[in-house]
Design an enzyme around this catalytic site. Structure first.
Site, PDB file in Angstrom:
ATOM      1  N   ARG A   1      11.288  31.647  -8.949  1.00 49.06           N
ATOM      2  CA  ARG A   1       9.851  31.431  -9.098  1.00 49.06           C
ATOM      3  C   ARG A   1       9.244  30.671  -7.928  1.00 49.06           C
ATOM      4  O   ARG A   1       8.038  30.728  -7.693  1.00 49.06           O
ATOM      5  CB  ARG A   1       9.581  30.653 -10.386  1.00 49.06           C
ATOM      6  CG  ARG A   1      10.065  31.334 -11.654  1.00 49.06           C
ATOM      7  CD  ARG A   1      10.054  30.361 -12.813  1.00 49.06           C
ATOM      8  NE  ARG A   1      10.991  29.251 -12.574  1.00 49.06           N
ATOM      9  CZ  ARG A   1      11.072  28.176 -13.350  1.00 49.06           C
ATOM     10  NH1 ARG A   1      10.275  28.055 -14.397  1.00 49.06           N
ATOM     11  NH2 ARG A   1      11.951  27.216 -13.076  1.00 49.06           N
TER      12      ARG A   1
ATOM     13  N   GLN B   1      -6.395   4.959  -8.225  1.00 46.51           N
ATOM     14  CA  GLN B   1      -7.156   6.114  -7.756  1.00 46.51           C
ATOM     15  C   GLN B   1      -6.201   7.088  -7.084  1.00 46.51           C
ATOM     16  O   GLN B   1      -5.240   6.670  -6.429  1.00 46.51           O
ATOM     17  CB  GLN B   1      -8.229   5.660  -6.762  1.00 46.51           C
ATOM     18  CG  GLN B   1      -9.154   6.754  -6.268  1.00 46.51           C
ATOM     19  CD  GLN B   1     -10.354   6.184  -5.527  1.00 46.51           C
ATOM     20  OE1 GLN B   1     -11.020   5.268  -5.996  1.00 46.51           O
ATOM     21  NE2 GLN B   1     -10.640   6.735  -4.362  1.00 46.51           N
TER      22      GLN B   1
ATOM     23  N   HIS C   1      -6.772   3.576   8.929  1.00 43.15           N
ATOM     24  CA  HIS C   1      -7.533   2.902   7.880  1.00 43.15           C
ATOM     25  C   HIS C   1      -6.723   1.789   7.239  1.00 43.15           C
ATOM     26  O   HIS C   1      -5.501   1.890   7.127  1.00 43.15           O
ATOM     27  CB  HIS C   1      -7.945   3.906   6.811  1.00 43.15           C
ATOM     28  CG  HIS C   1      -8.819   5.010   7.327  1.00 43.15           C
ATOM     29  ND1 HIS C   1      -8.869   6.252   6.754  1.00 43.15           N
ATOM     30  CD2 HIS C   1      -9.684   5.042   8.383  1.00 43.15           C
ATOM     31  CE1 HIS C   1      -9.724   7.005   7.412  1.00 43.15           C
ATOM     32  NE2 HIS C   1     -10.229   6.300   8.411  1.00 43.15           N
TER      33      HIS C   1
ATOM     34  N   HIS D   1      -3.015   3.094   8.081  1.00 36.15           N
ATOM     35  CA  HIS D   1      -2.538   4.443   7.802  1.00 36.15           C
ATOM     36  C   HIS D   1      -3.408   5.468   8.525  1.00 36.15           C
ATOM     37  O   HIS D   1      -4.630   5.348   8.574  1.00 36.15           O
ATOM     38  CB  HIS D   1      -2.582   4.719   6.296  1.00 36.15           C
ATOM     39  CG  HIS D   1      -2.127   6.090   5.931  1.00 36.15           C
ATOM     40  ND1 HIS D   1      -2.962   7.026   5.379  1.00 36.15           N
ATOM     41  CD2 HIS D   1      -0.909   6.685   6.075  1.00 36.15           C
ATOM     42  CE1 HIS D   1      -2.278   8.142   5.172  1.00 36.15           C
ATOM     43  NE2 HIS D   1      -1.043   7.962   5.591  1.00 36.15           N
TER      44      HIS D   1
ATOM     45  N   TYR E   1      -2.786  11.292  -2.020  1.00 36.29           N
ATOM     46  CA  TYR E   1      -2.271   9.933  -1.985  1.00 36.29           C
ATOM     47  C   TYR E   1      -2.747   9.120  -3.179  1.00 36.29           C
ATOM     48  O   TYR E   1      -3.886   9.222  -3.600  1.00 36.29           O
ATOM     49  CB  TYR E   1      -2.544   9.212  -0.660  1.00 36.29           C
ATOM     50  CG  TYR E   1      -3.825   9.494   0.051  1.00 36.29           C
ATOM     51  CD1 TYR E   1      -4.805   8.519   0.168  1.00 36.29           C
ATOM     52  CD2 TYR E   1      -4.045  10.726   0.669  1.00 36.29           C
ATOM     53  CE1 TYR E   1      -5.967   8.754   0.866  1.00 36.29           C
ATOM     54  CE2 TYR E   1      -5.217  10.976   1.363  1.00 36.29           C
ATOM     55  CZ  TYR E   1      -6.173   9.986   1.459  1.00 36.29           C
ATOM     56  OH  TYR E   1      -7.342  10.219   2.140  1.00 36.29           O
TER      57      TYR E   1
ATOM     58  N   GLU F   1     -13.074  -1.814   3.199  1.00 37.38           N
ATOM     59  CA  GLU F   1     -12.246  -0.870   3.948  1.00 37.38           C
ATOM     60  C   GLU F   1     -12.712  -0.777   5.389  1.00 37.38           C
ATOM     61  O   GLU F   1     -13.907  -0.768   5.675  1.00 37.38           O
ATOM     62  CB  GLU F   1     -12.269   0.490   3.256  1.00 37.38           C
ATOM     63  CG  GLU F   1     -11.693   0.390   1.844  1.00 37.38           C
ATOM     64  CD  GLU F   1     -11.466   1.739   1.199  1.00 37.38           C
ATOM     65  OE1 GLU F   1     -11.513   2.761   1.909  1.00 37.38           O
ATOM     66  OE2 GLU F   1     -11.226   1.763  -0.023  1.00 37.38           O
TER      67      GLU F   1
END
Length: 201
Positions: free
Chosen positions: A23, A47, A62, A119, A132, A143
């Site tokens: 499959r 999140q 970031h 990152h 993520y 941020e």
């Protein structure tokens, strides 16, 4: 599940067993008990993010203010990315150092990065889908970014694509260099990151 700490402390690569059959294939890229065994605490998922990128899209570098910061667990669902972790923690023995791994659906490998690490990733194919898990929700006030083309960092994008083929957002293209972010007091400290992570165990 295999786990290996990367050259930047606090970043780990996880590779699950992959089970092919007629499959297709099956794998479990995220397994909480293996992450806890490696990093010493659970990942509280607040999140889940998904991005779809064409070849050449570069996202990052970031990071988020610590505390609370934002830990991430990243894997590539389709296509392929060069995933890069940068140590932005002022006072860290590996400050300014980075490590990179290829993530794709063949190996099903994933990267975990602790709070305080930067990152970024480069999409190597059209239709690249990256997913993520994040320890904190999106908070635009907390941020930040560092220029992914900062020559001092010398991140390895041009080993894969010419600079003129890189596609960045305006925000990432105008992000401060590592030196500018540090001079502005915008980077997390190793001490604050250690204290935060110690409280997670």
């Amino acid at each position: 599940m295999e786990s290996e700490e990367m050259a930047v402390p606090g970043a780990w690569r996880f590779t699950p067993p992959v089970f092919p059959d007629a499959r297709g294939v099956f794998a479990a890229p995220f397994q909480g008990r293996h992450l806890r065994a490696a990093v010493g605490h659970d990942l509280a998922v607040a999140q889940a993010n998904t991005s779809v990128s064409r070849r050449g899209v570069l996202r990052g570098v970031h990071y988020a203010d610590v505390p609370p910061g934002q830990a991430k667990y990243v894997h590539c669902v389709a296509g392929a990315v060069l995933d890069v972790v940068v140590d932005l923690r002022v006072g860290s023995a590996t400050y300014g150092r980075w490590d990179a791994v290829r993530l794709d659906p063949t190996t099903m490998s994933a990267v975990y990065l602790a709070e305080g690490l930067g990152h970024a990733f480069l999409a190597l194919e059209d239709g690249t889908v990256t997913s993520y898990l994040c320890s904190t929700p999106y908070d635009p006030a907390a941020e930040h970014g560092v220029d992914p083309l900062d020559p001092v960092l010398d991140l390895p994008w041009e080993q894969y694509l010419a600079r003129e083929d890189l596609v960045l957002s305006d925000k990432d293209r105008t992000a401060p260099t590592l030196a500018q972010a540090r001079a502005a007091g915008a980077l997390p400290t190793a001490e604050a990151c250690r204290a935060w992570v110690a409280g997670l165990g």
